[in-house]
Design a protein around this motif. Structure first.
Motif, short mmCIF file in Angstrom:
data_model
loop_
_atom_site.label_atom_id
_atom_site.label_comp_id
_atom_site.label_asym_id
_atom_site.label_seq_id
_atom_site.Cartn_x
_atom_site.Cartn_y
_atom_site.Cartn_z
N SER A 166 0.83 -1.21 0.00
CA SER A 166 0.00 0.00 0.00
C SER A 166 0.86 1.26 0.00
CB SER A 166 -0.91 0.00 1.23
OG SER A 166 -1.82 -1.07 1.20
N ALA A 198 -5.92 -0.18 9.74
CA ALA A 198 -6.88 -0.80 8.84
C ALA A 198 -7.39 0.21 7.82
CB ALA A 198 -8.04 -1.40 9.63
N SER A 200 -5.69 -0.66 3.87
CA SER A 200 -6.78 -0.71 2.90
C SER A 200 -6.39 -0.12 1.55
CB SER A 200 -8.01 0.02 3.45
OG SER A 200 -7.72 1.40 3.61
N LEU A 226 -12.21 2.22 3.71
CA LEU A 226 -12.18 0.77 3.84
C LEU A 226 -13.00 0.12 2.74
CD1 LEU A 226 -12.72 0.48 7.70
CD2 LEU A 226 -10.62 -0.09 6.48
N THR A 227 -12.57 -1.06 2.33
CA THR A 227 -13.35 -1.87 1.40
C THR A 227 -13.79 -3.13 2.14
OG1 THR A 227 -11.49 -3.18 0.56
CG2 THR A 227 -11.89 -1.04 -0.48
N SER A 237 -10.78 -5.53 2.38
CA SER A 237 -9.71 -5.10 3.29
C SER A 237 -10.16 -5.19 4.74
CB SER A 237 -9.28 -3.67 2.97
OG SER A 237 -10.29 -2.74 3.28
N THR A 238 -11.44 -4.88 4.99
CA THR A 238 -11.95 -4.97 6.36
C THR A 238 -11.94 -6.40 6.85
OG1 THR A 238 -13.38 -3.05 5.98
CG2 THR A 238 -13.92 -4.47 7.85
#
Length: 309
Positions: free
Chosen positions: A27, A89, A94, A263-264, A267-268
């Motif tokens: 990321s 997160a 994310s 957040l997606t 990813s969560t």
């Protein structure tokens, strides 16, 4: 029965921390556009911080003395873990998934940029071959009209004591050598190899390599185009020509890598799984048999227990 000093749960905690840190590295590498040094430092800090807090809470939980102090620190470690887990997160964890959700659009735009650069060399070779054809036609026309226009014949560098065919052949050889110097083949090979690797990286979505393509495709393409433009500026005697031109336009996708999103769902879910695995060793660790319980720990027996060894 004594617990193993390094259990399977501890291994899973470390692996989960490393996996979480690696995604954070990817990321950050997206966000910093290929700055692997800065991305690695950030990922290491996150990995050590979360893994250290999780293992630290586990060690405090299994303590055999100073129960009250250790319990307080255990709670502090868990609270800090939860706070940092929530922050990380959202970002940077994310961000990799936010960018990946735009993969198709990014791939299409990068592939179009790569194809432009590939076609640039084919375009230059068509330009150069056309110049050779036009120049040869010009030379033969001047040679045929040497008695009518002797001044142009001399201007083109023709002499009377050498065969016209040999002179034309030599002039064409010079033009070809100027348009295709010895370093042209090497430059084209380097460019072709880089572009093929770039296309492969983008098509297969290799995260680190794709970022390098984003960062370098426009710069490299313009550098190669400038070299081709420079080669095309050469002119032979009595040659009339225009310089090579190639319009390059690039859809800027850098903002897709440097714009943070939220957040997606994926990813969560993965972050929660990673956090559960990181805390697994804390969950399965049993407190020492002397642990008095929370009521005794903070009640009447607390002062006595704090003095235990």
């Amino acid at each position: 029965m004594n617990q193993s000093k390094f259990s399977l749960a501890d291994v899973l905690t470390l692996l989960a921390a490393l996996a979480f840190g690696f995604v954070c590295f990817l990321s950050a590498n997206f966000f910093f556009l290929g700055n692997t040094g800065q991305s690695s430092i950030l990922a290491i800090i996150i990995t050590v911080l979360l893994g250290g807090l999780a293992l630290g809470a586990k060690l405090l939980k299994k303590t055999s003395r100073n129960f009250k102090t250790c319990f307080v620190w255990e709670v502090i470690f868990l609270v800090l873990f939860a706070i940092f887990a929530f922050i990380f997160a959202i970002s940077p964890f994310s961000h990799y998934f936010v960018v990946s959700d735009q993969k198709e659009d990014i791939q299409n735009k990068l592939t179009a940029s790569i194809m432009q650069a590939e076609n640039m060399f084919a375009g230059y070779e068509r330009y150069a071959n056309n110049r050779e054809t036009v120049y040869e036609s010009k030379l033969r026309s001047v040679a045929a009209a040497r008695s009518i226009n002797p001044s142009e014949y001399a201007e083109c560098g023709f002499v009377s004591d050498v065969s016209i065919e040999i002179q034309i052949e030599n002039k064409m050889f010079t033009l070809h050598a100027d348009l295709y110097p010895t370093n042209y083949g090497e430059m084209k090979q380097i460019a072709t190899t880089w572009l093929a690797n770039a296309k492969n990286a983008v098509e297969h979505w290799y995260p680190i390599s794709t970022v390098n393509v984003v960062k370098e495709v426009e710069r490299n393409s313009k550098a190669w185009l400038n070299e081709l433009l420079q080669l095309s500026t050469v002119r032979e005697r009595c040659e009339q020509a225009i310089d090579f031109s190639c319009a390059l336009s690039f859809d800027d996708v850098k903002n897709k890598f440097t714009t943070l999103g939220g957040l997606t769902p994926l990813s969560t879910g993965l972050a929660v799984l990673a956090y559960v695995l990181m805390l697994l060793s804390w969950f399965v660790t049993k407190r020492h048999s002397k642990f008095p319980g929370l009521k005794m720990l903070f009640g009447m027996g607390g002062a006595i227990i704090d003095n235990e060894l």
